[in-house]
Design a protein around this motif. Structure first.
Motif, PDB file in Angstrom:
ATOM      1  N   GLN A   1      38.043 -89.795 -58.412  1.00 48.71           N
ATOM      2  CA  GLN A   1      37.685 -90.699 -57.326  1.00 48.71           C
ATOM      3  C   GLN A   1      37.192 -89.903 -56.127  1.00 48.71           C
ATOM      4  O   GLN A   1      37.673 -88.812 -55.855  1.00 48.71           O
ATOM      5  N   SER A   2      36.244 -90.503 -55.423  1.00 48.07           N
ATOM      6  CA  SER A   2      35.781 -89.890 -54.179  1.00 48.07           C
ATOM      7  C   SER A   2      35.379 -90.977 -53.189  1.00 48.07           C
ATOM      8  O   SER A   2      34.968 -92.081 -53.605  1.00 48.07           O
ATOM      9  N   PRO A   3      35.501 -90.721 -51.896  1.00 46.82           N
ATOM     10  CA  PRO A   3      36.219 -89.568 -51.337  1.00 46.82           C
ATOM     11  C   PRO A   3      37.722 -89.736 -51.472  1.00 46.82           C
ATOM     12  O   PRO A   3      38.192 -90.802 -51.854  1.00 46.82           O
ATOM     13  N   ARG A   4      38.499 -88.718 -51.167  1.00 47.25           N
ATOM     14  CA  ARG A   4      39.954 -88.855 -51.183  1.00 47.25           C
ATOM     15  C   ARG A   4      40.461 -89.536 -49.921  1.00 47.25           C
ATOM     16  O   ARG A   4      41.476 -90.234 -49.938  1.00 47.25           O
ATOM     17  N   HIS A   5      39.761 -89.319 -48.841  1.00 45.98           N
ATOM     18  CA  HIS A   5      40.121 -89.949 -47.566  1.00 45.98           C
ATOM     19  C   HIS A   5      38.849 -90.462 -46.902  1.00 45.98           C
ATOM     20  O   HIS A   5      37.798 -89.809 -46.968  1.00 45.98           O
ATOM     21  N   GLU A   6      38.969 -91.623 -46.283  1.00 48.09           N
ATOM     22  CA  GLU A   6      37.828 -92.199 -45.581  1.00 48.09           C
ATOM     23  C   GLU A   6      38.345 -92.865 -44.316  1.00 48.09           C
ATOM     24  O   GLU A   6      39.241 -93.717 -44.383  1.00 48.09           O
ATOM     25  N   VAL A   7      37.793 -92.475 -43.194  1.00 49.95           N
ATOM     26  CA  VAL A   7      38.115 -93.114 -41.920  1.00 49.95           C
ATOM     27  C   VAL A   7      36.821 -93.689 -41.377  1.00 49.95           C
ATOM     28  O   VAL A   7      35.824 -92.972 -41.251  1.00 49.95           O
ATOM     29  N   THR A   8      36.839 -94.968 -41.048  1.00 50.27           N
ATOM     30  CA  THR A   8      35.630 -95.616 -40.587  1.00 50.27           C
ATOM     31  C   THR A   8      35.967 -96.637 -39.502  1.00 50.27           C
ATOM     32  O   THR A   8      37.130 -97.012 -39.334  1.00 50.27           O
ATOM     33  N   GLU A   9      34.960 -97.050 -38.795  1.00 44.39           N
ATOM     34  CA  GLU A   9      35.165 -98.052 -37.754  1.00 44.39           C
ATOM     35  C   GLU A   9      34.913 -99.449 -38.306  1.00 44.39           C
ATOM     36  O   GLU A   9      34.081 -99.645 -39.205  1.00 44.39           O
ATOM     37  N   MET A  10      35.607-100.400 -37.735  1.00 43.96           N
ATOM     38  CA  MET A  10      35.446-101.791 -38.126  1.00 43.96           C
ATOM     39  C   MET A  10      33.968-102.177 -38.103  1.00 43.96           C
ATOM     40  O   MET A  10      33.240-101.833 -37.175  1.00 43.96           O
ATOM     41  N   GLY A  11      33.552-102.892 -39.141  1.00 38.98           N
ATOM     42  CA  GLY A  11      32.170-103.343 -39.224  1.00 38.98           C
ATOM     43  C   GLY A  11      31.272-102.453 -40.058  1.00 38.98           C
ATOM     44  O   GLY A  11      30.178-102.869 -40.461  1.00 38.98           O
ATOM     45  N   GLN A  12      31.729-101.234 -40.334  1.00 40.05           N
ATOM     46  CA  GLN A  12      30.920-100.312 -41.130  1.00 40.05           C
ATOM     47  C   GLN A  12      31.066-100.605 -42.616  1.00 40.05           C
ATOM     48  O   GLN A  12      32.053-101.174 -43.073  1.00 40.05           O
ATOM     49  N   GLU A  13      30.071-100.169 -43.373  1.00 35.94           N
ATOM     50  CA  GLU A  13      30.115-100.292 -44.825  1.00 35.94           C
ATOM     51  C   GLU A  13      30.863 -99.101 -45.415  1.00 35.94           C
ATOM     52  O   GLU A  13      30.662 -97.964 -44.977  1.00 35.94           O
ATOM     53  N   VAL A  14      31.696 -99.380 -46.403  1.00 29.86           N
ATOM     54  CA  VAL A  14      32.455 -98.326 -47.077  1.00 29.86           C
ATOM     55  C   VAL A  14      32.166 -98.411 -48.574  1.00 29.86           C
ATOM     56  O   VAL A  14      32.183 -99.507 -49.151  1.00 29.86           O
ATOM     57  N   THR A  15      31.904 -97.272 -49.197  1.00 32.31           N
ATOM     58  CA  THR A  15      31.691 -97.226 -50.643  1.00 32.31           C
ATOM     59  C   THR A  15      32.642 -96.228 -51.269  1.00 32.31           C
ATOM     60  O   THR A  15      32.651 -95.053 -50.902  1.00 32.31           O
TER      61      THR A  15
ATOM     62  N   LEU B   1      33.154 -99.422 -55.545  1.00 32.09           N
ATOM     63  CA  LEU B   1      33.761-100.549 -54.845  1.00 32.09           C
ATOM     64  C   LEU B   1      33.256-100.484 -53.413  1.00 32.09           C
ATOM     65  O   LEU B   1      33.441 -99.467 -52.749  1.00 32.09           O
ATOM     66  N   LYS B   2      32.618-101.554 -52.990  1.00 30.00           N
ATOM     67  CA  LYS B   2      32.009-101.554 -51.661  1.00 30.00           C
ATOM     68  C   LYS B   2      32.669-102.605 -50.790  1.00 30.00           C
ATOM     69  O   LYS B   2      32.968-103.722 -51.250  1.00 30.00           O
ATOM     70  N   ILE B   3      32.880-102.257 -49.541  1.00 31.94           N
ATOM     71  CA  ILE B   3      33.406-103.191 -48.544  1.00 31.94           C
ATOM     72  C   ILE B   3      32.398-103.243 -47.404  1.00 31.94           C
ATOM     73  O   ILE B   3      32.080-102.229 -46.794  1.00 31.94           O
ATOM     74  N   GLN B   4      31.879-104.429 -47.130  1.00 30.11           N
ATOM     75  CA  GLN B   4      30.869-104.593 -46.107  1.00 30.11           C
ATOM     76  C   GLN B   4      30.950-106.006 -45.521  1.00 30.11           C
ATOM     77  O   GLN B   4      30.690-106.973 -46.244  1.00 30.11           O
ATOM     78  N   PRO B   5      31.275-106.157 -44.234  1.00 30.70           N
ATOM     79  CA  PRO B   5      31.736-105.132 -43.307  1.00 30.70           C
ATOM     80  C   PRO B   5      33.227-104.871 -43.453  1.00 30.70           C
ATOM     81  O   PRO B   5      33.981-105.757 -43.850  1.00 30.70           O
ATOM     82  N   SER B   6      33.659-103.668 -43.137  1.00 31.26           N
ATOM     83  CA  SER B   6      35.077-103.335 -43.253  1.00 31.26           C
ATOM     84  C   SER B   6      35.853-103.869 -42.046  1.00 31.26           C
ATOM     85  O   SER B   6      35.300-104.045 -40.949  1.00 31.26           O
ATOM     86  N   GLU B   7      37.153-104.149 -42.279  1.00 30.09           N
ATOM     87  CA  GLU B   7      38.045-104.634 -41.229  1.00 30.09           C
ATOM     88  C   GLU B   7      39.335-103.803 -41.270  1.00 30.09           C
ATOM     89  O   GLU B   7      39.679-103.257 -42.322  1.00 30.09           O
ATOM     90  N   PRO B   8      40.063-103.749 -40.140  1.00 29.04           N
ATOM     91  CA  PRO B   8      41.309-102.959 -40.118  1.00 29.04           C
ATOM     92  C   PRO B   8      42.283-103.354 -41.222  1.00 29.04           C
ATOM     93  O   PRO B   8      42.990-102.500 -41.757  1.00 29.04           O
ATOM     94  N   ARG B   9      42.336-104.635 -41.596  1.00 24.08           N
ATOM     95  CA  ARG B   9      43.285-105.062 -42.618  1.00 24.08           C
ATOM     96  C   ARG B   9      42.905-104.575 -44.013  1.00 24.08           C
ATOM     97  O   ARG B   9      43.676-104.758 -44.968  1.00 24.08           O
ATOM     98  N   ASP B  10      41.742-103.958 -44.159  1.00 24.21           N
ATOM     99  CA  ASP B  10      41.358-103.354 -45.430  1.00 24.21           C
ATOM    100  C   ASP B  10      41.978-101.969 -45.617  1.00 24.21           C
ATOM    101  O   ASP B  10      41.865-101.380 -46.698  1.00 24.21           O
TER     102      ASP B  10
END
Lengths: 111, 114
Positions: B6-20, B77-86
């Motif tokens: 799996q990658s990445p092992r850690h991901e820090v992002t701001e609310m509203g950003q897309e995460v893959t 697995l994609k999250i768009q837009p991301s939220e803190p509860r994710d």
């Protein structure tokens, strides 16, 4: 939704002591698995039990599947610090490849 | 043999950003599962694939979540837009199938959404 209840949620014991944790459900499973998860890692499969009443041993760990295939127990003899971890049970439904996981038994073995 | 990757092992992002999040299953395994783990809810199945086809996505929390498996060796697995509860640890697992349904997990991706 099949629910698996694990108890106790948290258990702390001294090295050398014995412990038993439980996994219970009102549903019947075709098989049941136990996993151990350490901090920062994914769950690792320990054992699969398939037959009602089955007992499997893995070194100091003894796993039992209930006669009715609804519950299971894990007994650890002479616990070691390396046994520390989150123990997860997971039940498989007939003809369905998804697993239902319990929330886990957090075991801490103090040296 | 390599396990599930799996990658990445850690991901820090701001609310509203897309995460893959990415996953490579064990070669030869026909089933791939995406899970989310939190202290409150434990390990929850989000979606699973058989031979690259989504079989059950009933665990996907909202339309913000989507998953694809374009071939037997890769899934996202994609999250768009991301939220803190994710914020959670997301695991990928693979399985040969068969009668015992044993699954092999990757190391997980710890996602923090600020």
């Amino acid at each position: 939704t099949q629910l698996l209840e694990q108890s106790p949620q948290f258990l702390s014991i001294q090295e050398g002591e014995n412990l038993t944790v439980y996994c219970n459900s009102s549903s019947v499973f075709s098989s049941l698995q136990w996993y151990r998860q350490e901090p920062g890692e994914g769950p690792v499969l320990l054992v699969t039990v398939v037959t009602g009443g089955e007992v499997k041993k893995l070194k100091r760990l003894t796993f039992q599947f209930g006669d009715a295939r609804k519950d299971s127990s894990l007994h650890i003899t002479a616990a070691q610090p390396g046994d520390t971890g989150l123990y997860l049970c997971a039940g498989a439904d007939y003809g369905n490849n998804r697993l239902a996981f319990g929330k886990g038994n957090q075991v801490v073995v103090i040296p | 043999d390599a396990g599930v990757i799996q990658s990445p092992r850690h991901e820090v992002t701001e609310m509203g950003q897309e995460v893959t999040l990415r996953c490579k299953p064990i070669s030869g395994h026909d089933y791939l599962f995406w899970y989310r783990q939190t202290m409150m809810r434990g390990l929850e199945l989000l979606i699973y694939f058989n031979n690259n086809v989504p079989i059950d996505d009933s665990g996907m929390p909202e339309d913000r979540f989507s998953a694809k498996m374009p071939n037997a060796s890769f899934s996202t697995l994609k999250i768009q837009p991301s939220e803190p509860r994710d914020s959670a640890v997301y695991f990928c697992a693979s399985s040969l199938g068969g009668q015992t349904y044993e699954q092999y997990f990757g190391p997980g991706t710890r996602l923090t959404v600020t």
